[in-house]
Design an enzyme around this catalytic site. Sequence first.
Site, PDB file in Angstrom:
ATOM      1  N   PRO A   1       0.846  -1.199   0.000  1.00  0.00           N
ATOM      2  CA  PRO A   1       0.000   0.000   0.000  1.00  0.00           C
ATOM      3  C   PRO A   1       0.883   1.253   0.000  1.00  0.00           C
ATOM      4  CG  PRO A   1      -0.083  -1.103   2.143  1.00  0.00           C
ATOM      5  CD  PRO A   1       0.853  -1.902   1.300  1.00  0.00           C
TER       6      PRO A   1
ATOM      7  N   ASP B   1       5.604   2.565   2.642  1.00  0.00           N
ATOM      8  CA  ASP B   1       4.690   1.432   2.831  1.00  0.00           C
ATOM      9  C   ASP B   1       3.814   1.725   4.047  1.00  0.00           C
ATOM     10  OD1 ASP B   1       3.522  -1.010   3.499  1.00  0.00           O
ATOM     11  OD2 ASP B   1       5.291  -2.191   2.948  1.00  0.00           O
ATOM     12  N   HIS B   2       2.536   1.911   3.796  1.00  0.00           N
ATOM     13  CA  HIS B   2       1.636   2.334   4.874  1.00  0.00           C
ATOM     14  C   HIS B   2       1.412   1.244   5.912  1.00  0.00           C
ATOM     15  CE1 HIS B   2      -0.822   5.159   6.810  1.00  0.00           C
ATOM     16  NE2 HIS B   2      -1.513   5.639   5.779  1.00  0.00           N
ATOM     17  N   ARG B   3       1.854   0.046   5.649  1.00  0.00           N
ATOM     18  CA  ARG B   3       1.729  -0.999   6.672  1.00  0.00           C
ATOM     19  C   ARG B   3       2.738  -0.772   7.802  1.00  0.00           C
ATOM     20  NH1 ARG B   3       2.745  -6.093   2.978  1.00  0.00           N
ATOM     21  NH2 ARG B   3       4.361  -4.616   2.294  1.00  0.00           N
TER      22      ARG B   3
ATOM     23  N   ILE C   1       4.750   2.450   7.929  1.00  0.00           N
ATOM     24  CA  ILE C   1       5.011   3.875   8.165  1.00  0.00           C
ATOM     25  C   ILE C   1       3.686   4.640   8.128  1.00  0.00           C
ATOM     26  CG2 ILE C   1       6.136   5.902   7.153  1.00  0.00           C
ATOM     27  CD1 ILE C   1       8.206   3.743   6.028  1.00  0.00           C
TER      28      ILE C   1
END
Length: 576
Positions: free
Chosen positions: A374, A548-550, A552
């Site tokens: 993501p 990476d939104h998982r 950060i």
Amino acid sequence: MALMEIKVPDIGDFKDVEVIELLVKPGDRIKAEQSLVTVESDKASMEIPSSAAGVVTEMRIKIGDKVSEGSPLLMLDTEGASAPVEDTGMPVKVPPSELSAPAAPATLASAAASAAPSAGGSAPPPAQAAPPASTGRAGPVEVVVPDIGDFADVAVIEVMVKPGDTVKVEQSLITVESDKASMEIPSSHAGVVKEVRVKIGDKVSKGSPVVLLEGASGAAGAAPPAAAPAPAAPTPAAPAGAAGAGEKTVPTAALPAHEPTAPKGALPHASPTIRKLARELGVPLDEVKGSGPKGRITQEDVQAFVRGVMSGSTQTRAQAARAPAGAAAGGTFPGLLAWPQVDFAKFGPVERKDLSRIKKISGANLHRNWVLIPHVTNHDDADITDLEAFRVATNKENEKSGVKVTMLAFLIKASIAALKKFPEFNASIDGEQIVLKQYFHIGFAADTPNGLMVPVIKDADKKGVLQISQEMSELAKKAREGKLSPTEMSGGCFSISSLGGIGGRYFTPIINAPEVAILGVCKSATEPRWDGKAFQPRLMLPLSLSWDHRVIDGAAAARFNAYLGQILADFRRVLL
Ligand code: CAO
């Protein structure tokens, strides 16, 4: 020790055929009937198995050697091993002692060879080759499988013609294959195919119908009879009901196997063992690139293909048809529309080119990363006015050293400072854990004629800007020359993709998994910046940070960019 020399058995007219594979080596304990070597002419490929069991003491041939009946293959210590196997007529089972016996039964190899012009160009003996003497126009004619000796119940693996096709004499009609040999069965007559009487998977033997030809003429009996002293073989009877009223049944005449140098149809150039292996693994052999002589597909080629498919770097055509180009194996989504199949030539002239190997590999990786991570991208600007002045001065000072410092080297150093301050950017996801790295290996995207590559500067935190610049220019050169080793592209923690030398303002770089962030940089430009009293001309560098939104969050990304900007604005902050 009871030594026995294993020789090439009676393989009929099949002379001076090339050894293309050695299947055993000294020290190997072999069983009777175990395949020893694969030989191949431009007509057929076949394996020659051992007539006895024992331990190989010496090889008497090597790849590339030409062999004929009686050529020594290897020495076997047969002591304590079982006796030679019974002669059943197949070459694999012919004991060496009987090889030259005149009454030796026809063998697969001899049938194949004798029914076709041999590799060495000698004329085929008419026992299998000579068709009926008919040369005038007639028809319909049923073409059947000729006398191929003991080669019974062999599987049809390819049908090369369809109704309506015009075939010439000797044009291949079908390919048959046993576990020991593969060969093409050509037409004995010219004509138009009215009916194909076999399908893939059928088992055929001597006399099995192959096709029905209309307007047939010119039987393949053109081989000089002088070279064919044996009496002509009787025309095999077609199975009951196979030929219609008024049809003539004739055997096919020549029996060449696939032509390695000029393959017709889709049959790839590979030995029977490799074909069997490919079938077992479900490997589409026609998609495998052969690295052997004349493009022959080897076991290593099949293994490499399987490895490529498993790692996602190679796609089969079937996978490609189900997914967009470059998709990683297994990366399709149920319910998604199929990739549009367009006949572009309908709209205008086109040229087709294969994707380069690097493009295929990087494409599959980029696609996986784009789909699975993501991504969010934060854009920002850094004031590099003073840093650029320092860079220019540094280059002037070091003019004679030959090392040129570009903004990218400073960006690597600045990024390391930011990674140290925000360790979650120097991380990877591993299952349900985050791996925080305590080393700083920085990758940089390099544009090469073959596609994108990402060499890695190892332990960049321990190196100065000059050393980083030098290493970068060496790695970029190697990348452009296609000489980067896998080690030089592995182990990265964070990547930078700089389009600064080219142009643009901002972009959205794709994260290089298993990293969790990448910094994109575009061309700096002088812009007016308000200093609280007046607009000042400042050199601004556009930054685009994808993360990476998982792992950060947006706030952390904004802070990372802000901190990076502070360092680039005043590099002394690196020391703090
Ligand atoms: N702003 C303005 N000028 C810049 C700049 C920037 N941000 N970055 C570099 N430049 C200048 C350099 O100073 C140099 O100028 P001079 O020729 O006047 O000295 C010129 O641009 C060319 O630089 P360079 O590209 O040779 O060197 P580099 O260190 O900046 O980059 C490399 C090296 C290998 C990264 C680069 O050549 C390259 O391949 N870039 C493309 C990367 C890419 O394709 N990214 C997209 C991947 S998709 O995510």
